[in-house]
Design an enzyme around this catalytic site. Structure first.
Site, PDB file in Angstrom:
ATOM      1  N   CYS A 136       0.591  -1.185   0.072  1.00  0.00           N
ATOM      2  CA  CYS A 136       0.119  -0.134  -0.111  1.00  0.00           C
ATOM      3  C   CYS A 136       1.087   1.104   0.132  1.00  0.00           C
ATOM      4  CB  CYS A 136      -1.174   0.084   0.971  1.00  0.00           C
ATOM      5  SG  CYS A 136      -2.164   1.359   1.756  1.00  0.00           S
ATOM      6  N   CYS A 139      -0.839   3.746   1.932  1.00  0.00           N
ATOM      7  CA  CYS A 139      -0.515   4.014   3.542  1.00  0.00           C
ATOM      8  C   CYS A 139       1.189   4.083   3.865  1.00  0.00           C
ATOM      9  CB  CYS A 139      -0.749   2.644   3.984  1.00  0.00           C
ATOM     10  SG  CYS A 139      -2.258   1.713   3.202  1.00  0.00           S
ATOM     11  N   ASP A 140       1.935   3.537   3.383  1.00  0.00           N
ATOM     12  CA  ASP A 140       3.574   3.742   3.738  1.00  0.00           C
ATOM     13  C   ASP A 140       4.708   4.681   2.592  1.00  0.00           C
ATOM     14  OD1 ASP A 140       3.163   1.427   5.877  1.00  0.00           O
ATOM     15  OD2 ASP A 140       3.119   0.524   4.145  1.00  0.00           O
TER      16      ASP A 140
END
Ligand code: NDP
Length: 315
Positions: A136, A139-140
């Site tokens: 992701c 997200c990261d």
């Protein structure tokens, strides 16, 4: 084990589940919805959603899912945290166990458990998960600002991730196993136009390098058999999804990849009173809007099923 009898149970909290909840709640069926492992579903790990009608400027995925939840709750859906861990669809009303400790019997069940990211299956990928390996970018990606990263895959997801990362990172390698991409033309164009994305065609990942964290990746060019190592700090896997349907095996008819089969033109499964919606039963379209559409179908099918049951009982 605690026990509870309800009318309509919805398993999953993506666009399919929440849309089913909105319709079922407005029909007075008092649905209970369990959010599952990833509350809000896959859209919570996506960036801007630009193709959901009604949002001319696009909308942020997590925000969209909060709006879906609020709308479902506004009409009386009981939204709960918890994961369906076991089912028994051989009995009626159907049994569903939540978190191995709460037994629900439901007159109608809507399965909207979605799908989850697939992994390459390398031991190094597992070992370094969360240490530079991710599925992701949204997200990261933040952790890899001004660093070099690689994205594996050649579908819309991979293109979206690579484009997103190209705005944060110094350099993005896109590892594509064939000599062409599966992604839509517009997504490919964004990738090919980005000055800091380098597409590595005909390339497979042999290993992710690094002990404690990702330090690089070993690649093989499948047309020349040349092996190379490139230094990267982040490795993003974007190679598709697997439906979250394992607990229904043995009860619901599925295709060879585990997607639930529904009766064409409906959300009905092979089991009376069990309906399926969203990515758990759709490997073709897999869009938020189609998931929402099938969620609506499932609620309407469940409502009609329950009404016919009542008529049966009254006769
Ligand atoms: P897809 O199944 O479309 O693509 C998966 C990609 O991963 C393919 O290019 C495939 O390669 C590659 N791949 C699979 N296994 C491996 C492996 N072991 N090693 C290397 N590469 C591998 O999945 P997506 O998640 O990209 O998209 C799913 C659906 O969601 C699509 O319908 C897509 O259009 C949609 N989507 C739409 C978006 C949007 O419109 N904003 C954003 C994201 C997704 P190969 O091509 O060689 O098979």
């Amino acid at each position: 084990m605690t026990k509870e009898d309800i009318k309509v149970l919805i398993i999953g909290s993506g666009p399919a589940g929440y849309t089913a909840a909105i319709y079922a709640a407005r029909a007075g069926l008092k649905p209970v919805l369990y959010m599952g492992e990833q509350p809000g579903g896959q859209l919570t790990i996506t960036n801007d959603v630009e193709n959901y009608p009604g949002y001319p400027e696009g909308i942020n995925g997590p925000q969209m899912m909060m709006d879906f939840q609020q709308q479902a709750e506004r009409f009386g859906t009981d939204v709960r945290t918890g994961l369906a861990t076991k089912v028994d669809f051989s009995v009626y009303p159907h049994k569903v166990i939540i978190d191995d400790k709460h037994e629900i019997t439901a007159e109608a069940v809507i399965v909207s458990t979605g799908a989850s990211a697939k992994w390459l299956g390398l031991p190094s990928e597992q070992r370094l998960n969360g240490q530079g390996v991710s599925a992701c970018a949204v997200c990261d990606g933040f952790f890899f600002r001004n660093m070099d990263v690689a994205v594996v895959g050649a579908g819309d997801t991979a293109c979206e991730e690579a484009t997103y990362l190209s705005k944060l990172c110094k350099k993005v390698y896109m590892i594509v196993r064939r000599d062409e991409m599966r992604a839509s033309k517009i997504m490919q164009k964004r990738v090919l136009n980005a000055s800091n994305i380098e597409v590595l065609w005909n390339t497979q990942t042999q290993d992710i390098l690094g002990e404690q964290e990702v330090e690089g990746v070993r690649l093989i060019n499948t047309s020349t058999n040349e092996v190379t190592e490139i230094p990267v700090q982040g490795f993003f896997v974007a190679i598709g999804h697997k439906p979250n349907t394992d607990i229904f095996k043995g009860y619901l008819d599925m295709d060879e990849n585990g997607y639930i089969k529904t009766i064409p033109g409906s959300s009905k499964t092979n089991i009376e009173g069990v309906f399926a919606a969203g990515d758990a039963q759709d490997h073709v379209y897999r869009q938020a809007v189609t998931a929402a559409g099938t969620g609506c179908m499932a609620a309407l099918d469940a409502e009609r099923f329950l009404a016919s049951k009542e008529v049966e009982l009254a006769e």
